[in-house]
Scaffold this active site. Structure first.
Site, PDB file in Angstrom:
ATOM      1  CB  CYS A 115      -0.957   0.011   1.179  1.00 51.53           C
ATOM      2  SG  CYS A 115      -2.076  -1.406   1.186  1.00 51.53           S
ATOM      3  CG  HIS A 248      -3.176   3.450   2.281  1.00 50.82           C
ATOM      4  ND1 HIS A 248      -3.613   3.134   1.020  1.00 50.82           N
ATOM      5  CD2 HIS A 248      -3.308   2.325   3.023  1.00 50.82           C
ATOM      6  CE1 HIS A 248      -3.983   1.865   1.003  1.00 50.82           C
ATOM      7  NE2 HIS A 248      -3.817   1.356   2.195  1.00 50.82           N
ATOM      8  CG  ASN A 278      -6.641  -0.653   1.202  1.00 51.25           C
ATOM      9  OD1 ASN A 278      -5.925  -0.251   0.296  1.00 51.25           O
ATOM     10  ND2 ASN A 278      -6.173  -1.125   2.348  1.00 51.25           N
TER      11      ASN A 278
HETATM   12  O1  UT7 Z   1      -3.558  -1.028   3.822  1.00 48.59           O
HETATM   13  C1  UT7 Z   1      -3.527  -1.526   5.105  1.00 48.59           C
HETATM   14  C2  UT7 Z   1      -4.494  -2.649   5.111  1.00 48.59           C
HETATM   15  N1  UT7 Z   1      -5.409  -2.805   6.135  1.00 48.59           N
HETATM   16  C3  UT7 Z   1      -5.902  -1.938   7.037  1.00 48.59           C
HETATM   17  O2  UT7 Z   1      -5.563  -0.809   7.130  1.00 48.59           O
HETATM   18  C4  UT7 Z   1      -6.942  -2.471   7.954  1.00 48.59           C
HETATM   19  C5  UT7 Z   1      -6.683  -2.101   9.374  1.00 48.59           C
HETATM   20  N2  UT7 Z   1      -7.691  -2.649  10.264  1.00 48.59           N
HETATM   21  C6  UT7 Z   1      -8.988  -2.260  10.235  1.00 48.59           C
HETATM   22  O3  UT7 Z   1      -9.371  -1.407   9.450  1.00 48.59           O
HETATM   23  C7  UT7 Z   1      -9.924  -2.870  11.247  1.00 48.59           C
HETATM   24  O4  UT7 Z   1      -9.178  -3.579  12.181  1.00 48.59           O
HETATM   25  C8  UT7 Z   1     -10.969  -3.806  10.594  1.00 48.59           C
HETATM   26  C9  UT7 Z   1     -11.941  -2.976   9.761  1.00 48.59           C
HETATM   27  C10 UT7 Z   1     -10.296  -4.841   9.711  1.00 48.59           C
HETATM   28  C11 UT7 Z   1     -11.767  -4.508  11.673  1.00 48.59           C
HETATM   29  O5  UT7 Z   1     -12.382  -3.579  12.550  1.00 48.59           O
HETATM   30  P1  UT7 Z   1     -12.414  -3.838  14.127  1.00 48.59           P
HETATM   31  O6  UT7 Z   1     -13.243  -2.778  14.710  1.00 48.59           O
HETATM   32  O7  UT7 Z   1     -10.978  -3.936  14.565  1.00 48.59           O
HETATM   33  O8  UT7 Z   1     -13.183  -5.198  14.250  1.00 48.59           O
HETATM   34  P2  UT7 Z   1     -12.625  -6.577  14.816  1.00 48.59           P
HETATM   35  O9  UT7 Z   1     -11.580  -7.142  13.924  1.00 48.59           O
HETATM   36  O10 UT7 Z   1     -12.281  -6.386  16.255  1.00 48.59           O
HETATM   37  O11 UT7 Z   1     -13.897  -7.503  14.714  1.00 48.59           O
HETATM   38  C12 UT7 Z   1     -15.046  -7.286  15.506  1.00 48.59           C
HETATM   39  C13 UT7 Z   1     -16.073  -8.359  15.182  1.00 48.59           C
HETATM   40  C14 UT7 Z   1     -15.535  -9.781  15.222  1.00 48.59           C
HETATM   41  O12 UT7 Z   1     -16.548 -10.596  15.768  1.00 48.59           O
HETATM   42  P3  UT7 Z   1     -16.464 -11.102  17.302  1.00 48.59           P
HETATM   43  O13 UT7 Z   1     -15.185 -11.882  17.376  1.00 48.59           O
HETATM   44  O14 UT7 Z   1     -16.433  -9.851  18.120  1.00 48.59           O
HETATM   45  O15 UT7 Z   1     -17.696 -11.907  17.441  1.00 48.59           O
HETATM   46  C15 UT7 Z   1     -15.355 -10.147  13.784  1.00 48.59           C
HETATM   47  O16 UT7 Z   1     -15.481 -11.529  13.526  1.00 48.59           O
HETATM   48  O17 UT7 Z   1     -16.555  -8.158  13.842  1.00 48.59           O
HETATM   49  C16 UT7 Z   1     -16.477  -9.401  13.131  1.00 48.59           C
HETATM   50  N3  UT7 Z   1     -16.251  -9.101  11.737  1.00 48.59           N
HETATM   51  C17 UT7 Z   1     -17.256  -8.854  10.867  1.00 48.59           C
HETATM   52  N4  UT7 Z   1     -18.582  -8.816  11.010  1.00 48.59           N
HETATM   53  C18 UT7 Z   1     -19.326  -8.507   9.931  1.00 48.59           C
HETATM   54  C19 UT7 Z   1     -15.067  -8.996  11.069  1.00 48.59           C
HETATM   55  N5  UT7 Z   1     -15.295  -8.677   9.791  1.00 48.59           N
HETATM   56  C20 UT7 Z   1     -16.631  -8.588   9.637  1.00 48.59           C
HETATM   57  C21 UT7 Z   1     -17.472  -8.281   8.540  1.00 48.59           C
HETATM   58  N6  UT7 Z   1     -18.803  -8.244   8.737  1.00 48.59           N
HETATM   59  N7  UT7 Z   1     -16.984  -7.976   7.321  1.00 48.59           N
END
Ligand code: UT7
Length: 321
Positions: A115, A248, A278
């Site tokens: 990225c 980004h 992204n």
């Molecule tokens: O270029 C660099 C590339 N990447 C990034 O910059 C991404 C950086 N990270 C992020 O943007 C965030 O960490 C995410 C958007 C990926 C995730 O957000 P979060 O607020 O950190 O959520 P989380 O990973 O803590 O997940 C919370 C819950 C989980 O369920 P449980 O374990 O609490 O029951 C996940 O399984 O949300 C669930 N979850 C989803 N639910 C619905 C994860 N993805 C999804 C989804 N739809 N797409």
């Protein structure tokens, strides 16, 4: 500042025609429009057609950048393409792009910094420009991330999209690019990767994107502030001198946290993540092109481009428009 500098004289971008909305994604994977928008602000992403490769997206963006620059492709002295999703293992996508532009002879190579790729490529181009041997350089970020996603993994597939952005740099006595700062720390390779390789005529490992989202989030917020401050210090400028921040485009929460740390209101931040998701190396030049074409970025303003991505890599380029 006198001497040899790089100025951007043209920008261009291209998004594939097909739009995939959150609602459409929810029909095939266990997610919802509400979850995606709340956590990231993403509403939709563009997806390349089966026949479209990174070089095809790059070609459209490059033609538009050359048109704005008002120069023929034959005038280019160097082509650099940042991509993590090249057309093939080799030749480089920059060589394929060169051929599609109908030109030959000038050096053309790819930069692989995920990225951060466009920021790395722009900083690299600036160094070439400062050598005095080049007058016009094409720098492109082009990605087809849809090809390296596990469309059953809701934790990653909702976050990415396809697209390309390009700029034409011209040698100039006045800047232009004021500062560029690049960094990497390979000890973080495991938190964001596509762990596949070509071996014996087959792909070994899993050639699909995997990510520890929380670890990436924390890392990104920290280094995006640090590297912006570093670029300001190199240029002898203050946070308040930034007219536009173009970070980004991964997640609006990362962008908001970075803007807050830099003391910038969101009115001075260019965001496209809601519509593009992204697009990795393409995200910064896509956002730049949008803000140049709609007239937000004006001559004399200071623009901070910055990115972070797999590697881990991160960097910033500060320029005077
Ligand atoms: O270029 C660099 C590339 N990447 C990034 O910059 C991404 C950086 N990270 C992020 O943007 C965030 O960490 C995410 C958007 C990926 C995730 O957000 P979060 O607020 O950190 O959520 P989380 O990973 O803590 O997940 C919370 C819950 C989980 O369920 P449980 O374990 O609490 O029951 C996940 O399984 O949300 C669930 N979850 C989803 N639910 C619905 C994860 N993805 C999804 C989804 N739809 N797409």
């Amino acid at each position: 500042m006198t001497g040899i500098h790089s100025r951007i004289i043209g920008t261009g971008s291209y998004l594939p025609e097909k739009i995939l909305t959150n609602a459409e994604l929810s029909a095939t994977v266990d997610t919802s429009d509400e979850w995606i928008q709340q956590r990231t602000v993403i509403r939709q992403r563009h997806i390349a057609a089966a026949h479209e490769h990174a070089s095809d997206l790059a070609l459209q963006a490059s033609r538009r950048a050359l048109e704005m620059a008002g120069i023929a492709a034959e005038k280019l002295d160097l082509i650099i393409v940042a991509t993590t999703t090249p057309d093939m293992v080799f030749p480089g996508t920059a060589c394929i792009l060169q051929s599609k532009l109908g030109i030959h002879g000038m050096p053309a190579f790819d930069v692989q910094a995920v990225c951060s790729g466009f920021v790395y490529a722009l900083a690299t181009a600036d160094q070439f420009m400062r050598s005095g041997q080049y007058e016009h350089i094409l720098v492109v970020g082009a990605e087809v991330y849809s090809r390296i996603l596990d469309w059953q993994d809701r934790g990653t597939c909702v976050l990415f999209g396809d697209g390309a952005g390009a700029v034409v740099l011209k040698r100039s006595e006045a800047p232009g690019i004021l500062a560029s700062c690049l960094h990497a720390d390979g000890s973080y390779a495991g938190i964001l990767s596509v762990p596949g390789s070509v071996c014996g005529g087959a792909v070994s490992g899993r050639p699909l994107l995997q990510m520890d989202g929380t670890a990436v989030f924390k890392f990104a917020v920290r280094v995006l502030e640090e590297v912006a401050l570093e670029a300001l210090a190199v240029a002898g400028l203050q946070k308040s001198d930034i007219d536009w921040l173009i970070p980004h485009q991964a997640n609006i929460r990362i962008i908001q946290a970075t803007a807050k740390k830099l003391g910038l209101s969101m009115e001075r931040v260019i965001t496209t993540v809601d519509r593009h998701a992204n697009t990795s190396a393409a995200s910064v030049p896509l956002a730049l092109d949008e803000a140049v074409r709609d007239g937000r970025i004006k001559p004399g303003q200071h623009v901070m481009l910055e990115a972070v991505g797999g590697g881990f890599t991160w960097g910033a380029v500060l320029l005077k428009w």
